[in-house]
Design a protein around this motif. Structure first.
Motif, PDB file in Angstrom:
ATOM      1  N   ILE A  15      -3.489   2.133   4.692  1.00 11.11           N
ATOM      2  CA  ILE A  15      -4.245   2.245   3.441  1.00 11.11           C
ATOM      3  C   ILE A  15      -5.180   3.455   3.499  1.00 11.11           C
ATOM      4  CG2 ILE A  15      -4.104  -0.170   2.744  1.00 11.11           C
ATOM      5  CD1 ILE A  15      -6.786  -0.667   4.025  1.00 11.11           C
ATOM      6  N   PRO A  16      -5.464   4.051   2.354  1.00 11.02           N
ATOM      7  CA  PRO A  16      -6.338   5.228   2.339  1.00 11.02           C
ATOM      8  C   PRO A  16      -7.812   4.815   2.362  1.00 11.02           C
ATOM      9  CG  PRO A  16      -5.647   4.743   0.114  1.00 11.02           C
ATOM     10  CD  PRO A  16      -4.939   3.738   1.011  1.00 11.02           C
ATOM     11  N   PRO A  17      -8.704   5.715   2.812  1.00 15.97           N
ATOM     12  CA  PRO A  17     -10.129   5.433   2.692  1.00 15.97           C
ATOM     13  C   PRO A  17     -10.460   5.125   1.232  1.00 15.97           C
ATOM     14  CG  PRO A  17      -9.770   7.404   4.011  1.00 15.97           C
ATOM     15  CD  PRO A  17      -8.432   7.019   3.433  1.00 15.97           C
ATOM     16  N   GLY A  18     -11.255   4.075   1.013  1.00 15.69           N
ATOM     17  CA  GLY A  18     -11.589   3.662  -0.337  1.00 15.69           C
ATOM     18  C   GLY A  18     -10.563   2.715  -0.940  1.00 15.69           C
ATOM     19  N   GLY A  19      -9.427   2.548  -0.278  1.00 20.33           N
ATOM     20  CA  GLY A  19      -8.365   1.680  -0.771  1.00 20.33           C
ATOM     21  C   GLY A  19      -8.636   0.220  -0.449  1.00 20.33           C
ATOM     22  N   LYS A  63     -13.879   1.862   9.818  1.00 23.08           N
ATOM     23  CA  LYS A  63     -14.366   0.656  10.498  1.00 23.08           C
ATOM     24  C   LYS A  63     -13.462  -0.554  10.258  1.00 23.08           C
ATOM     25  CE  LYS A  63     -19.280   1.781  10.573  1.00 23.08           C
ATOM     26  NZ  LYS A  63     -20.145   2.214   9.480  1.00 23.08           N
ATOM     27  N   ASP A  64     -12.641  -0.512   9.198  1.00 21.22           N
ATOM     28  CA  ASP A  64     -11.727  -1.620   8.910  1.00 21.22           C
ATOM     29  C   ASP A  64     -10.436  -1.547   9.730  1.00 21.22           C
ATOM     30  OD1 ASP A  64     -13.277  -3.000   6.863  1.00 21.22           O
ATOM     31  OD2 ASP A  64     -12.925  -1.214   5.649  1.00 21.22           O
ATOM     32  N   THR A  65     -10.182  -0.391  10.382  1.00 21.65           N
ATOM     33  CA  THR A  65      -9.000  -0.252  11.227  1.00 21.65           C
ATOM     34  C   THR A  65      -9.123  -1.209  12.401  1.00 21.65           C
ATOM     35  OG1 THR A  65      -8.635   2.052  10.613  1.00 21.65           O
ATOM     36  CG2 THR A  65      -7.777   1.363  12.755  1.00 21.65           C
ATOM     37  N   GLY A  66      -8.033  -1.915  12.716  1.00 18.95           N
ATOM     38  CA  GLY A  66      -8.069  -2.806  13.865  1.00 18.95           C
ATOM     39  C   GLY A  66      -6.944  -3.810  13.875  1.00 18.95           C
ATOM     40  N   TYR A  81      -2.812 -20.342  16.479  1.00 19.26           N
ATOM     41  CA  TYR A  81      -3.167 -18.924  16.430  1.00 19.26           C
ATOM     42  C   TYR A  81      -2.017 -18.143  15.808  1.00 19.26           C
ATOM     43  CZ  TYR A  81      -6.403 -20.456  20.074  1.00 19.26           C
ATOM     44  OH  TYR A  81      -7.368 -21.116  20.781  1.00 19.26           O
ATOM     45  N   SER A  82      -2.339 -17.135  15.002  1.00 12.45           N
ATOM     46  CA  SER A  82      -1.292 -16.299  14.406  1.00 12.45           C
ATOM     47  C   SER A  82      -0.953 -15.150  15.345  1.00 12.45           C
ATOM     48  CB  SER A  82      -1.762 -15.720  13.071  1.00 12.45           C
ATOM     49  OG  SER A  82      -2.710 -14.685  13.290  1.00 12.45           O
ATOM     50  N   GLU A  83       0.087 -14.412  14.977  1.00  9.82           N
ATOM     51  CA  GLU A  83       0.350 -13.120  15.606  1.00  9.82           C
ATOM     52  C   GLU A  83      -0.761 -12.172  15.149  1.00  9.82           C
ATOM     53  OE1 GLU A  83       4.437 -11.478  15.742  1.00  9.82           O
ATOM     54  OE2 GLU A  83       4.905 -13.168  14.426  1.00  9.82           O
ATOM     55  N   THR A  84      -0.653 -10.913  15.535  1.00  6.12           N
ATOM     56  CA  THR A  84      -1.654  -9.912  15.166  1.00  6.12           C
ATOM     57  C   THR A  84      -1.043  -8.931  14.175  1.00  6.12           C
ATOM     58  OG1 THR A  84      -2.663 -10.092  17.338  1.00  6.12           O
ATOM     59  CG2 THR A  84      -3.146  -8.104  16.109  1.00  6.12           C
ATOM     60  N   VAL A  85      -1.809  -8.579  13.156  1.00  5.39           N
ATOM     61  CA  VAL A  85      -1.378  -7.552  12.214  1.00  5.39           C
ATOM     62  C   VAL A  85      -2.329  -6.363  12.358  1.00  5.39           C
ATOM     63  CG1 VAL A  85      -2.687  -8.474  10.240  1.00  5.39           C
ATOM     64  CG2 VAL A  85      -0.661  -7.100   9.827  1.00  5.39           C
ATOM     65  N   GLU A  86      -1.756  -5.157  12.441  1.00  7.52           N
ATOM     66  CA  GLU A  86      -2.550  -3.936  12.584  1.00  7.52           C
ATOM     67  C   GLU A  86      -2.898  -3.394  11.209  1.00  7.52           C
ATOM     68  OE1 GLU A  86      -3.750  -2.132  15.172  1.00  7.52           O
ATOM     69  OE2 GLU A  86      -2.941  -3.479  16.704  1.00  7.52           O
ATOM     70  N   ILE A  87      -4.178  -3.218  10.962  1.00  4.72           N
ATOM     71  CA  ILE A  87      -4.634  -2.582   9.716  1.00  4.72           C
ATOM     72  C   ILE A  87      -5.076  -1.165  10.082  1.00  4.72           C
ATOM     73  CG2 ILE A  87      -6.291  -2.638   7.820  1.00  4.72           C
ATOM     74  CD1 ILE A  87      -4.294  -4.994   7.761  1.00  4.72           C
ATOM     75  N   ARG A  88      -4.508  -0.181   9.377  1.00  5.50           N
ATOM     76  CA  ARG A  88      -4.851   1.220   9.646  1.00  5.50           C
ATOM     77  C   ARG A  88      -5.348   1.868   8.366  1.00  5.50           C
ATOM     78  NH1 ARG A  88       0.632   1.667  12.868  1.00  5.50           N
ATOM     79  NH2 ARG A  88       1.331   1.472  10.731  1.00  5.50           N
TER      80      ARG A  88
END
Length: 184
Positions: A15-19, A63-66, A81-88
């Motif tokens: 996602i873009p900054p501000g998105g 800061k939302d990346t993780g 527990y769920s799997e992990t999803v990467e937010i970039r």
């Protein structure tokens, strides 16, 4: 046994900054809570609403990346527990790609389907996404198509693609418009 919980990003992709994006956690559960964790640290809690919880990220920054995951709990007891999803979160510096599907978006079960992600950049590679999946469906290198053989109901859904270059620094495109694949 413990309930199975799933996690996915809607819509998928960088996602873009501000998105904005939404992290969806769901399970076959009647009640309880989902705790959202980012990089192993508790982030926030939502009560279950019709077997799912949706955590929104708006006006995204770096800061939302993780790495995000969900813990399902009833009272103080964590049950799954769920799997992990990467937010970039990345700037979009490439043109938006166009996703197409052959022979079409409505096919008979057992057919072969080809997804093509076209972008006006000589060296870009792309990811094919299916909404509801925790990871991308397929990596597509330049001038390559993604073929799904003998499609079935499990291949149905909302597809999109997103492209990037891997030179000194990653450059990303926006996510393409979505295509719905229907399997009869």
């Amino acid at each position: 046994g413990a309930p199975t919980i799933s996690i996915f990003q809607k819509p998928p992709g960088v996602i873009p900054p501000g998105g904005s994006t939404t992290i969806c956690c769901s399970c076959q559960c009647d009640n309880g809570y989902f705790d959202l964790y980012k990089d192993g640290q508790w982030n926030r809690t939502l009560e279950l609403r019709s077997s799912r919880a949706e955590f929104s990220i708006s006006n995204a920054t770096q800061k939302d990346t993780g790495a995000y995951s969900c813990h399902y709990r009833d009272g103080d007891t964590v049950l799954a527990y769920s799997e992990t999803v990467e937010i970039r979160v990345r700037e979009f510096r490439l043109p938006e790609p166009v996703l197409s599907v052959l022979p079409g978006h409505d096919v008979a079960a057992g057919a072969d389907v080809v997804f093509r992600c076209t972008i006006a950049h000589p060296k870009a590679a792309c990811f094919l996404y299916l909404e509801g999946w925790v990871k991308e469906v397929k990596f597509i290198s330049k001038d390559e198509d993604c073929k799904l053989s003998h499609v079935h109901k499990g291949n149905e859904g909302r597809y999109s693609c997103q492209c990037f270059t891997r030179n000194a620094s990653f450059k990303w495109s926006a996510v393409s418009k979505t295509l719905d694949l229907v399997v009869r």
